[in-house]
Design an enzyme around this catalytic site. Sequence first.
Site, PDB file in Angstrom:
ATOM      1  N   TYR A  28       0.830  -1.205   0.000  1.00 35.64           N
ATOM      2  CA  TYR A  28       0.000   0.000   0.000  1.00 35.64           C
ATOM      3  C   TYR A  28       0.871   1.263   0.000  1.00 35.64           C
ATOM      4  O   TYR A  28       0.643   2.198  -0.764  1.00 35.64           O
ATOM      5  CB  TYR A  28      -0.942   0.006   1.207  1.00 35.64           C
ATOM      6  CG  TYR A  28      -1.644   1.341   1.328  1.00 35.64           C
ATOM      7  CD1 TYR A  28      -2.646   1.693   0.430  1.00 35.64           C
ATOM      8  CD2 TYR A  28      -1.235   2.286   2.275  1.00 35.64           C
ATOM      9  CE1 TYR A  28      -3.243   2.942   0.483  1.00 35.64           C
ATOM     10  CE2 TYR A  28      -1.822   3.532   2.333  1.00 35.64           C
ATOM     11  CZ  TYR A  28      -2.824   3.857   1.434  1.00 35.64           C
ATOM     12  OH  TYR A  28      -3.404   5.094   1.477  1.00 35.64           O
ATOM     13  N   GLN A 132      -5.428  18.027   5.485  1.00 35.25           N
ATOM     14  CA  GLN A 132      -5.679  17.688   4.077  1.00 35.25           C
ATOM     15  C   GLN A 132      -7.142  17.313   3.857  1.00 35.25           C
ATOM     16  O   GLN A 132      -7.702  16.507   4.602  1.00 35.25           O
ATOM     17  CB  GLN A 132      -4.751  16.529   3.670  1.00 35.25           C
ATOM     18  CG  GLN A 132      -4.910  16.075   2.234  1.00 35.25           C
ATOM     19  CD  GLN A 132      -5.834  14.887   2.111  1.00 35.25           C
ATOM     20  OE1 GLN A 132      -5.843  14.013   2.977  1.00 35.25           O
ATOM     21  NE2 GLN A 132      -6.622  14.833   1.051  1.00 35.25           N
ATOM     22  N   HIS A 256       1.389  13.309  -6.287  1.00 36.88           N
ATOM     23  CA  HIS A 256       0.861  12.385  -5.290  1.00 36.88           C
ATOM     24  C   HIS A 256       1.818  11.203  -5.093  1.00 36.88           C
ATOM     25  O   HIS A 256       1.411  10.073  -4.847  1.00 36.88           O
ATOM     26  CB  HIS A 256      -0.513  11.883  -5.750  1.00 36.88           C
ATOM     27  CG  HIS A 256      -1.515  11.645  -4.649  1.00 36.88           C
ATOM     28  ND1 HIS A 256      -2.619  12.431  -4.462  1.00 36.88           N
ATOM     29  CD2 HIS A 256      -1.583  10.696  -3.687  1.00 36.88           C
ATOM     30  CE1 HIS A 256      -3.331  11.962  -3.438  1.00 36.88           C
ATOM     31  NE2 HIS A 256      -2.715  10.909  -2.945  1.00 36.88           N
ATOM     32  N   VAL A 291      11.268  13.349  -3.108  1.00 32.26           N
ATOM     33  CA  VAL A 291      12.374  13.941  -2.333  1.00 32.26           C
ATOM     34  C   VAL A 291      12.926  12.886  -1.372  1.00 32.26           C
ATOM     35  O   VAL A 291      12.208  12.368  -0.509  1.00 32.26           O
ATOM     36  CB  VAL A 291      11.882  15.171  -1.531  1.00 32.26           C
ATOM     37  CG1 VAL A 291      13.001  15.701  -0.631  1.00 32.26           C
ATOM     38  CG2 VAL A 291      11.369  16.253  -2.467  1.00 32.26           C
ATOM     39  N   GLY A 311       6.616  12.336   1.768  1.00 31.64           N
ATOM     40  CA  GLY A 311       5.549  11.396   2.105  1.00 31.64           C
ATOM     41  C   GLY A 311       6.096  10.071   2.608  1.00 31.64           C
ATOM     42  O   GLY A 311       6.194   9.818   3.814  1.00 31.64           O
TER      43      GLY A 311
HETATM   44  C1  FNR Z   1      -0.154   9.578   0.135  1.00 32.30           C
HETATM   45  N1  FNR Z   1      -0.528  10.834  -0.309  1.00 32.30           N
HETATM   46  C2  FNR Z   1      -1.697  11.387   0.133  1.00 32.30           C
HETATM   47  N2  FNR Z   1      -2.061  12.620  -0.275  1.00 32.30           N
HETATM   48  C3  FNR Z   1      -3.200  13.185   0.158  1.00 32.30           C
HETATM   49  O1  FNR Z   1      -3.493  14.304  -0.221  1.00 32.30           O
HETATM   50  N3  FNR Z   1      -4.012  12.506   1.026  1.00 32.30           N
HETATM   51  C4  FNR Z   1      -3.711  11.263   1.474  1.00 32.30           C
HETATM   52  O2  FNR Z   1      -4.449  10.687   2.268  1.00 32.30           O
HETATM   53  C5  FNR Z   1      -2.529  10.657   0.998  1.00 32.30           C
HETATM   54  N4  FNR Z   1      -2.201   9.399   1.381  1.00 32.30           N
HETATM   55  C6  FNR Z   1      -1.022   8.850   0.974  1.00 32.30           C
HETATM   56  C7  FNR Z   1      -0.657   7.592   1.420  1.00 32.30           C
HETATM   57  C8  FNR Z   1       0.564   7.067   1.063  1.00 32.30           C
HETATM   58  C9  FNR Z   1       0.958   5.729   1.558  1.00 32.30           C
HETATM   59  C10 FNR Z   1       1.444   7.799   0.248  1.00 32.30           C
HETATM   60  C11 FNR Z   1       2.790   7.256  -0.136  1.00 32.30           C
HETATM   61  C12 FNR Z   1       1.086   9.032  -0.212  1.00 32.30           C
HETATM   62  C13 FNR Z   1       0.392  11.620  -1.156  1.00 32.30           C
HETATM   63  C14 FNR Z   1       1.364  12.410  -0.308  1.00 32.30           C
HETATM   64  O3  FNR Z   1       0.722  13.478   0.332  1.00 32.30           O
HETATM   65  C15 FNR Z   1       2.505  13.002  -1.135  1.00 32.30           C
HETATM   66  O4  FNR Z   1       1.983  13.749  -2.188  1.00 32.30           O
HETATM   67  C16 FNR Z   1       3.454  11.937  -1.691  1.00 32.30           C
HETATM   68  O5  FNR Z   1       3.667  10.898  -0.766  1.00 32.30           O
HETATM   69  C17 FNR Z   1       4.783  12.590  -2.026  1.00 32.30           C
HETATM   70  O6  FNR Z   1       5.640  11.687  -2.631  1.00 32.30           O
HETATM   71  P1  FNR Z   1       6.778  10.853  -1.867  1.00 32.30           P
HETATM   72  O7  FNR Z   1       7.475  11.790  -0.909  1.00 32.30           O
HETATM   73  O8  FNR Z   1       6.087   9.728  -1.187  1.00 32.30           O
HETATM   74  O9  FNR Z   1       7.644  10.405  -2.996  1.00 32.30           O
END
Ligand code: FNR
Length: 364
Positions: A28, A132, A256, A291, A311
């Site tokens: 996940y 969020q 995302h 990042v 994230g």
């Molecule tokens: C997310 N992201 C995310 N974004 C959001 O707006 N609401 C959410 O609930 C979630 N949930 C979520 C779960 C998981 C497991 C991941 C990996 C990501 C996206 C998150 O905010 C962000 O944009 C990304 O994770 C950034 O990329 P990196 O740092 O994971 O590469």
Amino acid sequence: MTSITDPVTIDELEKYASNHLDKNAFDYYSTGAENDVTLRENRLAFNRIKLRPRMLRDVSHQDISVTVLGHKLSMPICVSPSAYQAMAHPDGELATVRAVRSLGTAMGLSLYSTTSLEDVALEAPNTIKFFQMQLYTDRQLMATITRRAEKAGYKAILLTVDCPLYGRHQGRRRFELPGHLKYANFSSVQQRKRFKSNAELGAHIIALLDCSVDWKILDWLRSITSLPVVVKGILTPEDARLAVQHGAKGILVSNHGGRQLDGVPAAIEVLPEIVNAVQGTGVEVYMDSGVRLGTDVLKALALGARAVFVGRPVIWGLAYKGEQGVKAVLQMLRDEFKTAMVLAGCASLKDITSSLVMRPATSH
Ligand code: FNR
């Protein structure tokens, strides 16, 4: 004391997490959408950007503090909202907010947190937190939760606009929130509808996603809250301008983490044109997606980001050692970033300008 076997990079922490988390959870967290093209591209694009360091500048002191929406942070590295953190460690979002508090930076809390937004706020009342929000057909639910976040002291709403429905991926198709965990911000929905399992409640929440919304949703959101709105998930200058026109105070350039539309460019690649599009408006631009290193932070700031968000690294930190693990992640990024600044000849964030990077030619 670190031992020789302790992870010292985010990639090592990811490896640790892959060996220690159960498969449901690791799949996940780690996967992207479809073929993971954008997920991979998020790293490749950072690697393609090369640095142009300057020598013999006095870099004996580095100031990396920054303001985000007027709030002073110790560093330009914040936490992206990510769902279901208690799957990675029992303390979940509480561990994350404690680590964020000790580092003096800011945290985005997911609407899908496994600890309620009120409990996270109570744990660290003076820490800068953003909440969020998702786009739902049930505007009343959006309004109620937004007002709860405002009352609890969150400083902005991160409105996620890049998932009017969820991107598809093999690994996540089978995902189910384990029965002992909660959709903690949805207790009123659960009380009203009395779903028998997380799977039922989860399906209900997914069905609430609204792909009929347009930019007027920003005007509506601003009419029901006095919190500044940051639009999360912008990838084009056209949309960045619309976000500004509709009153956004910040833009989080993001794909995302490669989890929504596969095949979009890396966020770092489109960052400069978005920064350029909103220049002079006073709207702040941040980025996330990919990042993993201090040099990535340097590159993102050189290309115009005010701050970066991370994230998955936070999830890997949680899986490693809860609060201590997230602290380690934030410290690693901070220390790597400061080292990169010294080696590049930058004493303050003002020294980090576009002349610090060489970008490969883009295709348009
Ligand atoms: C997310 N992201 C995310 N974004 C959001 O707006 N609401 C959410 O609930 C979630 N949930 C979520 C779960 C998981 C497991 C991941 C990996 C990501 C996206 C998150 O905010 C962000 O944009 C990304 O994770 C950034 O990329 P990196 O740092 O994971 O590469």
